[in-house]
Write a protein that holds these residues in place. Structure first.
Motif, PDB file in Angstrom:
ATOM      1  N   LEU A 246       1.840   7.833 -10.241  1.00 63.71           N
ATOM      2  CA  LEU A 246       2.448   8.186  -9.091  1.00 63.71           C
ATOM      3  C   LEU A 246       1.934   9.651  -8.341  1.00 63.71           C
ATOM      4  O   LEU A 246       1.575   9.380  -7.220  1.00 63.71           O
ATOM      5  N   LEU A 247       1.497  10.240  -9.217  1.00 62.78           N
ATOM      6  CA  LEU A 247       0.792  11.543  -8.559  1.00 62.78           C
ATOM      7  C   LEU A 247      -0.687  11.293  -7.914  1.00 62.78           C
ATOM      8  O   LEU A 247      -0.955  11.770  -7.021  1.00 62.78           O
ATOM      9  N   SER A 248      -1.224  10.308  -8.896  1.00 62.82           N
ATOM     10  CA  SER A 248      -2.277   9.751  -8.205  1.00 62.82           C
ATOM     11  C   SER A 248      -2.421   9.070  -6.543  1.00 62.82           C
ATOM     12  O   SER A 248      -3.168   9.260  -5.793  1.00 62.82           O
ATOM     13  N   LYS A 249      -1.368   8.325  -6.827  1.00 67.59           N
ATOM     14  CA  LYS A 249      -1.181   7.836  -5.300  1.00 67.59           C
ATOM     15  C   LYS A 249      -0.654   8.814  -4.442  1.00 67.59           C
ATOM     16  O   LYS A 249      -1.256   8.592  -3.193  1.00 67.59           O
ATOM     17  N   LEU A 250       0.245   9.739  -4.696  1.00 72.73           N
ATOM     18  CA  LEU A 250       0.497  10.776  -3.658  1.00 72.73           C
ATOM     19  C   LEU A 250      -0.678  11.478  -3.332  1.00 72.73           C
ATOM     20  O   LEU A 250      -0.793  11.825  -2.064  1.00 72.73           O
ATOM     21  N   LYS A 251      -1.525  12.011  -4.348  1.00 73.10           N
ATOM     22  CA  LYS A 251      -2.821  12.738  -3.801  1.00 73.10           C
ATOM     23  C   LYS A 251      -3.640  11.886  -2.837  1.00 73.10           C
ATOM     24  O   LYS A 251      -4.102  12.590  -1.971  1.00 73.10           O
ATOM     25  N   LYS A 252      -3.713  10.716  -3.222  1.00 71.83           N
ATOM     26  CA  LYS A 252      -4.808   9.767  -2.193  1.00 71.83           C
ATOM     27  C   LYS A 252      -4.314   9.771  -0.871  1.00 71.83           C
ATOM     28  O   LYS A 252      -5.025   9.987   0.180  1.00 71.83           O
ATOM     29  N   GLN A 253      -2.932   9.655  -0.632  1.00 69.56           N
ATOM     30  CA  GLN A 253      -2.297   9.603   0.361  1.00 69.56           C
ATOM     31  C   GLN A 253      -2.215  10.796   1.241  1.00 69.56           C
ATOM     32  O   GLN A 253      -2.710  10.992   2.394  1.00 69.56           O
ATOM     33  N   VAL A 254      -2.229  12.016   0.705  1.00 69.03           N
ATOM     34  CA  VAL A 254      -1.969  13.234   1.183  1.00 69.03           C
ATOM     35  C   VAL A 254      -3.576  13.625   1.460  1.00 69.03           C
ATOM     36  O   VAL A 254      -3.826  14.074   2.776  1.00 69.03           O
ATOM     37  N   LEU A 255      -4.712  13.311   0.697  1.00 66.72           N
ATOM     38  CA  LEU A 255      -6.019  13.656   0.883  1.00 66.72           C
ATOM     39  C   LEU A 255      -6.313  12.738   2.313  1.00 66.72           C
ATOM     40  O   LEU A 255      -7.320  13.175   3.229  1.00 66.72           O
ATOM     41  N   ARG A 256      -6.027  11.530   2.378  1.00 66.19           N
ATOM     42  CA  ARG A 256      -6.409  10.519   3.513  1.00 66.19           C
ATOM     43  C   ARG A 256      -5.590  11.089   4.669  1.00 66.19           C
ATOM     44  O   ARG A 256      -6.317  10.947   6.060  1.00 66.19           O
ATOM     45  N   GLU A 257      -4.199  11.333   4.576  1.00 65.54           N
ATOM     46  CA  GLU A 257      -3.417  11.303   5.999  1.00 65.54           C
ATOM     47  C   GLU A 257      -3.400  12.985   6.335  1.00 65.54           C
ATOM     48  O   GLU A 257      -2.937  13.194   7.426  1.00 65.54           O
ATOM     49  N   GLY A 258      -3.135  13.846   5.236  1.00 65.59           N
ATOM     50  CA  GLY A 258      -2.870  14.991   5.720  1.00 65.59           C
ATOM     51  C   GLY A 258      -1.555  15.200   6.089  1.00 65.59           C
ATOM     52  O   GLY A 258      -0.516  14.387   5.689  1.00 65.59           O
ATOM     53  N   PHE A 259      -1.378  16.505   6.605  1.00 63.91           N
ATOM     54  CA  PHE A 259      -0.158  16.852   7.362  1.00 63.91           C
ATOM     55  C   PHE A 259      -0.211  17.395   8.663  1.00 63.91           C
ATOM     56  O   PHE A 259      -1.185  18.002   8.924  1.00 63.91           O
ATOM     57  N   ASP A 260       0.518  16.835   9.701  1.00 67.21           N
ATOM     58  CA  ASP A 260       0.540  17.452  11.086  1.00 67.21           C
ATOM     59  C   ASP A 260       1.233  18.501  11.443  1.00 67.21           C
ATOM     60  O   ASP A 260       1.239  19.010  12.541  1.00 67.21           O
ATOM     61  N   ALA A 261       2.262  19.009  10.554  1.00 66.58           N
ATOM     62  CA  ALA A 261       2.961  20.237  10.696  1.00 66.58           C
ATOM     63  C   ALA A 261       3.183  20.889   9.125  1.00 66.58           C
ATOM     64  O   ALA A 261       3.131  20.086   8.281  1.00 66.58           O
ATOM     65  N   MET A 262       3.065  22.201   9.303  1.00 70.37           N
ATOM     66  CA  MET A 262       3.332  23.147   8.217  1.00 70.37           C
ATOM     67  C   MET A 262       4.449  22.580   7.421  1.00 70.37           C
ATOM     68  O   MET A 262       4.628  22.481   5.959  1.00 70.37           O
ATOM     69  N   ALA A 263       5.671  22.240   8.158  1.00 75.52           N
ATOM     70  CA  ALA A 263       6.878  22.134   7.686  1.00 75.52           C
ATOM     71  C   ALA A 263       6.832  20.751   6.687  1.00 75.52           C
ATOM     72  O   ALA A 263       7.628  20.758   5.694  1.00 75.52           O
ATOM     73  N   LYS A 264       6.140  20.043   7.054  1.00 74.83           N
ATOM     74  CA  LYS A 264       5.994  18.790   6.331  1.00 74.83           C
ATOM     75  C   LYS A 264       5.251  19.100   5.136  1.00 74.83           C
ATOM     76  O   LYS A 264       5.601  18.392   4.120  1.00 74.83           O
ATOM     77  N   GLU A 265       4.222  19.819   5.304  1.00 76.23           N
ATOM     78  CA  GLU A 265       3.583  20.203   3.851  1.00 76.23           C
ATOM     79  C   GLU A 265       4.447  20.896   2.898  1.00 76.23           C
ATOM     80  O   GLU A 265       4.337  20.689   1.872  1.00 76.23           O
ATOM     81  N   ILE A 266       4.976  21.953   3.373  1.00 72.78           N
ATOM     82  CA  ILE A 266       6.009  22.659   2.439  1.00 72.78           C
ATOM     83  C   ILE A 266       6.978  21.655   2.065  1.00 72.78           C
ATOM     84  O   ILE A 266       7.224  21.561   0.663  1.00 72.78           O
ATOM     85  N   ARG A 267       7.549  20.754   2.803  1.00 72.33           N
ATOM     86  CA  ARG A 267       8.431  19.825   2.079  1.00 72.33           C
ATOM     87  C   ARG A 267       8.036  18.794   0.799  1.00 72.33           C
ATOM     88  O   ARG A 267       8.591  18.488   0.028  1.00 72.33           O
ATOM     89  N   PHE A 268       6.743  18.588   1.330  1.00 77.60           N
ATOM     90  CA  PHE A 268       5.761  17.715   0.254  1.00 77.60           C
ATOM     91  C   PHE A 268       6.000  18.473  -1.114  1.00 77.60           C
ATOM     92  O   PHE A 268       6.177  17.912  -1.987  1.00 77.60           O
ATOM     93  N   PHE A 269       5.129  19.513  -0.846  1.00 80.44           N
ATOM     94  CA  PHE A 269       4.725  20.225  -2.234  1.00 80.44           C
ATOM     95  C   PHE A 269       6.165  20.932  -2.964  1.00 80.44           C
ATOM     96  O   PHE A 269       6.081  21.187  -4.131  1.00 80.44           O
ATOM     97  N   LYS A 270       7.156  21.232  -2.276  1.00 78.60           N
ATOM     98  CA  LYS A 270       8.195  21.825  -2.987  1.00 78.60           C
ATOM     99  C   LYS A 270       9.391  20.649  -3.207  1.00 78.60           C
ATOM    100  O   LYS A 270      10.226  20.863  -3.900  1.00 78.60           O
TER     101      LYS A 270
END
Length: 275
Positions: free
Chosen positions: A38-62
């Motif tokens: 699952l972490l591998s899937k999440l990593k691929k999706q994050v690297l492919r799509e990124g985050f369009d806002a800091m709040a979303k990045e914080i929510r993902f990693f936290k």
């Protein structure tokens, strides 16, 4: 597929593995495998799509990434512990458990300030702790890396995962120790914890209601302590207690949905018994 949906599906997979009654080593090994996938899937999706806002990045990693990360660390620790666990001599086994518990307590003491930050539901350092922009300024503090990549880690997401996983691990070790002591005394094993069939939000609503009714003041118990006691009865791992409570307070309609449902169910059962 949304990141949140991927994370939520993990609970179902882990429950299925647990229900098969395999040895703890087999359960841990298979759970580790599921978490890594699952972490591998999440990593691929994050690297492919990124985050369009800091709040979303914080929510993902936290929050989002923490779901498989916590379980990965938890089962990795269990797997390592059980492999090295003495096969005989219950007194030696108890000493091994005590040694591991002491090591975990030293971890909590060393990370006391971070633990307070998390348990209090603070957010003022989230930008520095849970975005990738500050890796050079805030060095990663945990020395044991379970799943690390500069593009998929923040200065404190691994520490948060380890903090939560160690909380779970302490409960596992407590139960292990309890069983050993009971067997030494010739008594029966403890009763298996009841499955919690409701949501995390329902659980948080209940513990705050018990605290508000006086359970906390009469027994000098904090919200976290009440949760710890209840989690010894119910097989539940509460998440983000303080944040969830804030969400409950911000509800637009009833702020006591679960308690309302309990009341309705009880009244309905009473009415049925009187017919």
């Amino acid at each position: 597929m949304k990141l949140e949906i991927l994370s939520e599906s993990l609970t179902t997979q882990l429950n299925e593995i647990a229900s098969e009654n395999n040895s703890i080593l087999e359960r841990a090994y298979r759970s580790i495998e599921v978490c890594r996938n699952l972490l591998s899937k999440l990593k691929k999706q994050v690297l492919r799509e990124g985050f369009d806002a800091m709040a979303k990045e914080i929510r993902f990693f936290k929050h989002t990434k923490q779901v498989p990360l916590i379980e990965l660390i938890h089962f990795s620790e269990i797997h390592s512990f059980e492999l090295q666990f003495p096969k005989a001599d219950k007194h030696s086994q108890l000493k091994t458990i005590k040694k591991k518990v002491n090591k975990i307590n030293r971890f909590f003491l060393y990370n006391l300030d971070f633990g307070r930050y998390i348990e209090a539901g603070h957010t003022h350092f989230d930008k520095e702790y849970f975005t990738r922009d500050y890796l050079d300024s805030y060095h990663i503090t945990t020395s044991k890396f379970y799943f690390q990549d500069p593009e998929f880690c923040t200065p404190r997401d691994m520490l948060l995962g380890k903090y939560r996983a160690y909380q779970k691990l302490l409960k596992y070790l407590d139960e292990r120790r309890f069983q050993l002591k009971k067997s030494l005394n010739g008594k029966k094993h403890p009763i298996k914890r009841l499955q919690w069939p409701f949501s995390n939000t329902d659980y948080v609503e209940l513990i705050y209601a018990l605290h508000a009714k006086g359970l906390g003041s009469k027994n000098s118990l904090s919200i976290v302590k009440i949760s710890d006691y209840l989690s010894q009865i119910f097989d539940v791992e509460p998440k983000d207690i303080y944040k969830t409570y804030q969400d409950i307070k911000n509800r637009k309609k009833s702020r006591t949905l679960f308690l309302d449902e309990l009341t309705t169910s009880l009244i309905s059962e009473m009415d049925k018994s009187e017919k």
